[in-house]
Design an enzyme around this catalytic site. Structure first.
Site, mmCIF file in Angstrom:
data_model
loop_
_atom_site.group_PDB
_atom_site.id
_atom_site.type_symbol
_atom_site.label_atom_id
_atom_site.label_comp_id
_atom_site.label_asym_id
_atom_site.label_seq_id
_atom_site.Cartn_x
_atom_site.Cartn_y
_atom_site.Cartn_z
ATOM 1 N N TYR A 116 47.530 -4.086 27.895
ATOM 2 C CA TYR A 116 48.681 -3.712 27.068
ATOM 3 C C TYR A 116 49.614 -2.764 27.805
ATOM 4 O O TYR A 116 50.836 -2.881 27.728
ATOM 5 C CB TYR A 116 48.227 -3.077 25.757
ATOM 6 C CG TYR A 116 47.903 -4.119 24.724
ATOM 7 C CD1 TYR A 116 46.593 -4.390 24.368
ATOM 8 C CD2 TYR A 116 48.910 -4.878 24.145
ATOM 9 C CE1 TYR A 116 46.302 -5.371 23.451
ATOM 10 C CE2 TYR A 116 48.621 -5.859 23.231
ATOM 11 C CZ TYR A 116 47.313 -6.108 22.892
ATOM 12 O OH TYR A 116 47.016 -7.082 21.996
ATOM 13 N N ASP A 262 14.783 -19.057 28.515
ATOM 14 C CA ASP A 262 14.604 -20.406 27.987
ATOM 15 C C ASP A 262 14.364 -21.382 29.135
ATOM 16 O O ASP A 262 14.774 -21.131 30.268
ATOM 17 C CB ASP A 262 15.872 -20.855 27.239
ATOM 18 C CG ASP A 262 16.031 -20.167 25.898
ATOM 19 O OD1 ASP A 262 17.161 -20.161 25.389
ATOM 20 O OD2 ASP A 262 15.035 -19.642 25.368
#
Lengths: 375, 265
Positions: A116, A262
């Site tokens: 910004y 996993d």
């Protein structure tokens, strides 16, 4: 085998604000010097190339365990003279200017806030967050100082639980086994993490890929049955989590570090990031590479998982697998596991083990550790 | 175990919701818990399952909100209000600026859409402490949706809204009108995407916007009409600590000084 491979390394220093400001000033002065000399020129900015072509591997001399990746001396240029790329050149200076101001104020800024500020100060140069992030990495490459040293603060997603006592200077000791299932949140402030005093009576450190699994293990107080420290980055590891893990491995060198991920290429990719570092922040990440072993899920665990829990590998998984396969750092045994994954075309999540009961996971981990069944 | 019936996660989630409606209970009564991701800091102290959360000793340190909210007791606070922030980055900004040192309050974030423990925890704090609650979100459809989730509950868990909603929540900001009021440069305004517009139109259809908070509706319509949105981080354009030093204190003073000014509540 090459000796002294680390002579080729390019790295970013971790510096206090005054030194970073000094480097910025030197960059400006050099630029002006060349601009105002007898044979004036607009110098190009030489940045370390952050592509895989510039990626090198430091292979451990005696064992595979001390391997890490780093960036070497291949450079790319940001030049004002090339019409299409002139803006990239300007962006680097704009970010340096902004960081200089922020460091003077002794503050820290997030990448979004920086976006910004740059958007308002130089609207013609910056149009997206991605551009700002890339330019920040350019500045890291140019000044050879870490992103954190520039005053840019990234929040951490990491948490720790288990048999670890941490103490921030002048604060109370926190017992990570009493933190409940939500654990001790790892701060994004690397200075703070550096000053943490740590004590443990654990014998193993376990990296958990997913938050839900971490929570399950913390809630079941698995660390009261097996002497472990649990740590997770809740997905792809951020720098702060890697930093803390590395500090732990240095402070407690006898503790083996194991990963519970996993059974899919992404899980292995996460393990490899903890183990070898990454290219994206290649000038900094190499420092935090740790010797991580693969506890599970692995090929020999597949018999524990019911058939219905397996799901097909998606195209993205295969892409990740391909990229891992082509990496020379991948250990032989890990390579075999990956090949098995690809060959079977299937993947499975750790939660599949709950088929045997919700407390099964703790027993599974304990058994594997006792059998030293990790690679 | 039953792959033909349960093919994916969403099927299971819906089944759990159905059971809750049937048995007229909440998810946590069935011992189904979600991963906790809320954070809290400030002038607060409480116990959870024997562990002491002494946020007061270090008001600028973030603590994770406990997942088992039913085990939270002995809540003690010297805060004057509770501030909810949408994003973790804003929470971090407040922590870095040591907001709680200068302001006696409790700051909570759900890090995006608040999970059940965060909402229950907030509800518990409000019941025990009876403090005003202010909510700070981005001026965009997502921010608004998060605000309404805290206040009215979510659509998916509408059956549980009675214990999860917090009617005391007031919308502190950021409003479309704050843009001019706080002198933000034009570049900070981002255009609403097609998705944003669709979302806003869907939000406008919600029933509570007609009956309970018509003023919120006006602001939302203004956003849609102007076709722009902006984020809280835009305030860093002035100074990095503009949010902590000026925006929040001045907004809270407005609400307090004009107690009749319940227009945003």
């Amino acid at each position: 085998m090459k000796f002294f491979t680390d002579r080729e390394i390019c790295y970013a220093d971790i510096l206090p604000p005054s030194e970073v400001r000094a480097r910025i000033e030197v960059a400006v002065l050099n630029f002006l010097k060349i601009l105002t000399c007898a044979d004036p020129a607009i110098s190009d900015l030489l940045l370390i190339n952050r592509k895989s072509s510039n990626r090198r591997v430091s292979q451990g001399l005696l064992t595979d365990d001390d391997t890490w990746i780093f960036l070497s001396r291949s450079f790319c240029k940001r030049s004002l003279m090339r019409a299409n790329a002139a803006k990239a050149f300007i962006r680097v200076w704009k970010v340096m200017e902004m960081c200089f101001k922020i460091l003077l104020q002794e503050k820290r800024v997030t990448q979004r806030e920086l976006f910004y500020k740059l958007l308002c100060v130089s609207p013609d140069c910056f149009s997206s967050q991605l551009q700002v992030n890339r330019t920040i990495q350019d500045v890291v490459s140019l000044l050879r100082c870490s992103r954190f040293s520039l005053g840019i603060m990234a929040s951490s997603r990491g948490i720790v639980a288990g048999r670890l006592l941490v103490q921030e200077p002048d604060k109370e000791m926190v017992d990570c086994s009493e933190c409940g299932s939500s654990g001790y949140a790892i701060s994004g402030d690397l200075n703070l993490l550096d000053r943490l005093v740590m004590k443990t009576d654990a014998r193993y450190i376990i990296i958990v890929e997913k938050h839900a699994i971490f929570q399950r293990l913390a809630e079941d107080r698995v660390f009261n049955h097996i002497p472990i420290i649990l740590i997770t980055a809740r997905g792809y590891p951020d720098i702060a989590t890697r930093f803390l893990l590395h500090r732990m491995s240095r402070t407690f060198p006898e503790l083996p570090i194991m990963a519970l991920v996993d059974w899919n290429p992404a899980g292995l990719a996460i393990l490899c990031t903890f183990k070898f570092g990454s290219i994206g922040m290649g000038l900094e990440a190499y420092r935090y590479a740790c010797n991580v072993k693969w506890l599970g899920l692995r090929g020999d665990d597949l018999q524990l998982i019911p058939e219905e829990s397996f799901v097909s590998l998606k195209p993205r998984d295969l892409q990740i697998a391909k990229s891992l396969m082509s990496s020379e750092t991948l250990q032989e045994k890990h390579r075999e596991e990956l090949a098995l994954m690809v060959q079977s075309g299937k993947r499975a999540e750790i939660e599949a083990l709950y088929f045997h009961g919700y407390d099964y996971l703790g027993k599974y981990i304990a058994k594997k550790i006792v059998q030293a069944n990790y690679i | 175990m039953h792959p033909s019936v349960f093919s994916e996660q969403t099927v299971v989630d819906r089944a759990i919701s159905d059971i809750c409606i049937l048995l007229q209970c909440s998810r946590h009564n069935l011992n189904v818990v979600s991963v906790g991701k809320g954070l809290v800091m400030g002038w607060l102290q409480f116990l959870e399952a024997g562990r002491k959360f002494d946020c007061i000793s270090s008001p600028t340190t973030a603590y994770t909100i406990p997942v088992h909210v039913e085990e939270v007791k002995d809540i003690v606070s010297v805060a004057k209000y509770i501030l909810i922030v949408e994003k973790e980055s804003v929470f971090q900004r407040l922590a870095n600026d040591k907001f709680c040192n200068a302001n006696r309050c409790i700051v909570i974030t759900g890090r995006g859409y608040p999970d059940i423990p965060t909402r229950r925890f907030l509800r518990l704090l409000v019941e025990k402490l009876c403090l005003p609650v202010y909510c700070l979100v981005d001026c965009d459809p997502y921010g608004f949706d998060i605000l309404t989730t805290y206040r009215f509950g979510s659509m998916q868990m509408a059956y549980d809204a009675k214990i999860l909603r917090v009617p005391e929540v007031q919308w502190l900001g950021v409003f479309p009108s704050d843009f001019e009021k706080y002198d933000l440069p034009q570049q900070c305004l981002l255009p609403l995407t097609a998705e944003d517009k669709r979302r806003t139109e869907t939000l406008l259809l919600r029933c509570y916007l007609q009956k309970e908070v018509p003023e919120w509706r006006l602001e939302l319509e203004l956003m849609l009409q102007k076709g722009v949105k902006f984020e809280i981080e835009a305030f860093s354009v002035h100074t990095l600590s503009f949010l902590s030093d000026q925006y929040i204190p001045s907004k809270i003073q407005e609400v307090e000084v004009l107690p009749g000014n319940k227009i945003k509540s």
